[in-house]
Write a protein that holds these residues in place. Structure first.
Motif, PDB file in Angstrom:
ATOM      1  N   ALA A 284     -21.403 -14.735 -12.788  1.00  0.00           N
ATOM      2  CA  ALA A 284     -20.786 -13.447 -12.447  1.00  0.00           C
ATOM      3  C   ALA A 284     -19.448 -13.610 -11.742  1.00  0.00           C
ATOM      4  CB  ALA A 284     -21.741 -12.629 -11.577  1.00  0.00           C
ATOM      5  N   GLY A 285     -19.369 -14.531 -10.793  1.00  0.00           N
ATOM      6  CA  GLY A 285     -18.129 -14.703 -10.052  1.00  0.00           C
ATOM      7  C   GLY A 285     -16.976 -15.165 -10.927  1.00  0.00           C
ATOM      8  N   GLU A 286     -17.243 -16.124 -11.798  1.00  0.00           N
ATOM      9  CA  GLU A 286     -16.191 -16.625 -12.694  1.00  0.00           C
ATOM     10  C   GLU A 286     -15.703 -15.525 -13.626  1.00  0.00           C
ATOM     11  OE1 GLU A 286     -15.513 -20.107 -16.088  1.00  0.00           O
ATOM     12  OE2 GLU A 286     -17.322 -20.119 -14.830  1.00  0.00           O
ATOM     13  N   LEU A 287     -16.624 -14.792 -14.212  1.00  0.00           N
ATOM     14  CA  LEU A 287     -16.228 -13.712 -15.117  1.00  0.00           C
ATOM     15  C   LEU A 287     -15.477 -12.610 -14.382  1.00  0.00           C
ATOM     16  CD1 LEU A 287     -19.522 -13.488 -17.190  1.00  0.00           C
ATOM     17  CD2 LEU A 287     -17.287 -14.179 -18.075  1.00  0.00           C
ATOM     18  N   ALA A 288     -15.942 -12.262 -13.198  1.00  0.00           N
ATOM     19  CA  ALA A 288     -15.285 -11.200 -12.427  1.00  0.00           C
ATOM     20  C   ALA A 288     -13.883 -11.611 -12.007  1.00  0.00           C
ATOM     21  CB  ALA A 288     -16.123 -10.851 -11.203  1.00  0.00           C
ATOM     22  N   ASP A 289     -13.735 -12.847 -11.564  1.00  0.00           N
ATOM     23  CA  ASP A 289     -12.412 -13.316 -11.148  1.00  0.00           C
ATOM     24  C   ASP A 289     -11.444 -13.358 -12.323  1.00  0.00           C
ATOM     25  OD1 ASP A 289     -13.289 -13.607  -8.557  1.00  0.00           O
ATOM     26  OD2 ASP A 289     -13.589 -15.783  -8.691  1.00  0.00           O
ATOM     27  N   ARG A 290     -11.939 -13.748 -13.485  1.00  0.00           N
ATOM     28  CA  ARG A 290     -11.058 -13.914 -14.637  1.00  0.00           C
ATOM     29  C   ARG A 290     -10.634 -12.584 -15.243  1.00  0.00           C
ATOM     30  NH1 ARG A 290     -13.601 -18.113 -18.415  1.00  0.00           N
ATOM     31  NH2 ARG A 290     -13.107 -19.409 -16.614  1.00  0.00           N
ATOM     32  N   HIS A 291     -11.516 -11.581 -15.171  1.00  0.00           N
ATOM     33  CA  HIS A 291     -11.251 -10.334 -15.888  1.00  0.00           C
ATOM     34  C   HIS A 291     -11.167  -9.106 -14.990  1.00  0.00           C
ATOM     35  CE1 HIS A 291     -11.779 -12.723 -19.432  1.00  0.00           C
ATOM     36  NE2 HIS A 291     -13.006 -13.054 -19.073  1.00  0.00           N
ATOM     37  N   GLY A 292     -11.262  -9.296 -13.685  1.00  0.00           N
ATOM     38  CA  GLY A 292     -11.095  -8.178 -12.760  1.00  0.00           C
ATOM     39  C   GLY A 292     -12.272  -7.226 -12.694  1.00  0.00           C
ATOM     40  N   ALA A 293     -13.466  -7.701 -13.067  1.00  0.00           N
ATOM     41  CA  ALA A 293     -14.645  -6.836 -13.070  1.00  0.00           C
ATOM     42  C   ALA A 293     -15.188  -6.654 -11.658  1.00  0.00           C
ATOM     43  CB  ALA A 293     -15.731  -7.428 -13.966  1.00  0.00           C
ATOM     44  N   GLU A 294     -15.817  -5.520 -11.450  1.00  0.00           N
ATOM     45  CA  GLU A 294     -16.503  -5.220 -10.195  1.00  0.00           C
ATOM     46  C   GLU A 294     -17.910  -5.806 -10.255  1.00  0.00           C
ATOM     47  OE1 GLU A 294     -17.256  -1.201  -7.540  1.00  0.00           O
ATOM     48  OE2 GLU A 294     -17.696  -1.111  -9.687  1.00  0.00           O
ATOM     49  N   VAL A 295     -18.323  -6.488  -9.188  1.00  0.00           N
ATOM     50  CA  VAL A 295     -19.666  -7.058  -9.102  1.00  0.00           C
ATOM     51  C   VAL A 295     -20.531  -6.128  -8.245  1.00  0.00           C
ATOM     52  CG1 VAL A 295     -21.078  -9.035  -8.444  1.00  0.00           C
ATOM     53  CG2 VAL A 295     -18.764  -9.385  -9.350  1.00  0.00           C
ATOM     54  N   ILE A 296     -21.679  -5.745  -8.795  1.00  0.00           N
ATOM     55  CA  ILE A 296     -22.543  -4.739  -8.181  1.00  0.00           C
ATOM     56  C   ILE A 296     -23.932  -5.330  -7.979  1.00  0.00           C
ATOM     57  CG2 ILE A 296     -23.603  -2.459  -8.508  1.00  0.00           C
ATOM     58  CD1 ILE A 296     -21.201  -1.827 -10.383  1.00  0.00           C
ATOM     59  N   ALA A 297     -24.513  -5.126  -6.788  1.00  0.00           N
ATOM     60  CA  ALA A 297     -25.875  -5.567  -6.507  1.00  0.00           C
ATOM     61  C   ALA A 297     -26.471  -4.664  -5.436  1.00  0.00           C
ATOM     62  CB  ALA A 297     -25.904  -7.027  -6.042  1.00  0.00           C
TER      63      ALA A 297
END
Length: 236
Positions: free
Chosen positions: A73-86
């Motif tokens: 999740a962190g790698e994908l979020a950093d690369r594409h600007g996604a919001e991480v939700i939990a």
């Protein structure tokens, strides 16, 4: 990694252990879970293979703080600007601030758990938004967070009422048969969560492990929850 089309707008990415789901809206993509730490590149490749741009990834919803669900999740979020939700109760685990709670294992779960521990450790991962029961996320026509504790304290399911889709995380499993998920920290709370999810009456049920349920889903999930509760009454 295997790519499986579940229904319009919805795809499953299956890894050696566990799986994640991609939901496609006209204005962007949502991941529900993100596989282990090695899953980022295969997910991106699969997204491109579907004709989408990974840069359209808007959010990653983590159903709970286990390594096979948020490792990439962190790698994908950093690369594409996604919001991480939990969920707020599992967010400290995802961030690496608190250890992953140990499950209370039944004897038959022990060899399965040893196998699950072969998944690489997940790195500490940022959580941009902490959610609670009943909050609505901006995808799938309004995605409702359903707190479903028992597997972990902060386990969540995600319900798309407009589409009849339910993502259960590991609260329910579909391996061989639909059943209560394994490796629970509180089995009684997990049973109650399964009954609550069954009451939603979803047409398509997507598990953290096992094939999605797409035929008679509501009836099958309810029967499975009732069967599990009956076994508890008999043996409890």
């Amino acid at each position: 990694m295997d790519l499986i089309a579940v229904r319009p707008h919805l795809y499953m990415f299956r890894f050696p252990i566990g799986q994640a789901y991609l939901w496609h809206d006209e204005d962007g993509l949502t991941l529900v879970d993100a596989g282990d730490v090695n899953a980022a590149a295969p997910i991106e490749e699969a997204v491109r293979g579907l004709g989408f741009d990974p840069a359209a990834l808007r959010r990653i919803v983590i159903t709970h703080g286990h390594r096979d669900h948020y490792g990439a999740a962190g790698e994908l979020a950093d690369r594409h600007g996604a919001e991480v939700i939990a969920h707020r109760l599992d967010a400290p685990v995802v961030r690496g601030e608190t250890p992953t709670p140990e499950p209370v294992l039944l004897d038959w779960e022990l060899p399965l758990y040893e196998h699950a521990l072969t998944v690489p450790e997940a790195p500490p991962t940022r959580v941009d938004r902490e959610v609670a029961d009943g909050e609505v996320l901006d995808f799938g026509g309004g995605a409702v967070v359903v707190h479903s504790p028992g597997h972990t304290d902060g386990s969540i399911a995600v319900h798309l009422p407009r589409h009849g889709v339910l993502f259960t995380g590991d609260s329910v499993a579909g391996v061989g048969q639909v059943m209560l998920g394994v490796f629970n920290t509180d089995r009684e709370r997990a049973r109650a969560s399964m009954r609550r999810l069954a009451a939603l009456g979803a047409d398509t049920v997507c598990f953290g492990h096992g094939d999605p349920l797409t035929e008679d889903a509501a009836a099958v999930l309810k029967a499975s929850a009732d069967r599990d509760s009956g076994l508890q009454i008999e043996h409890g």
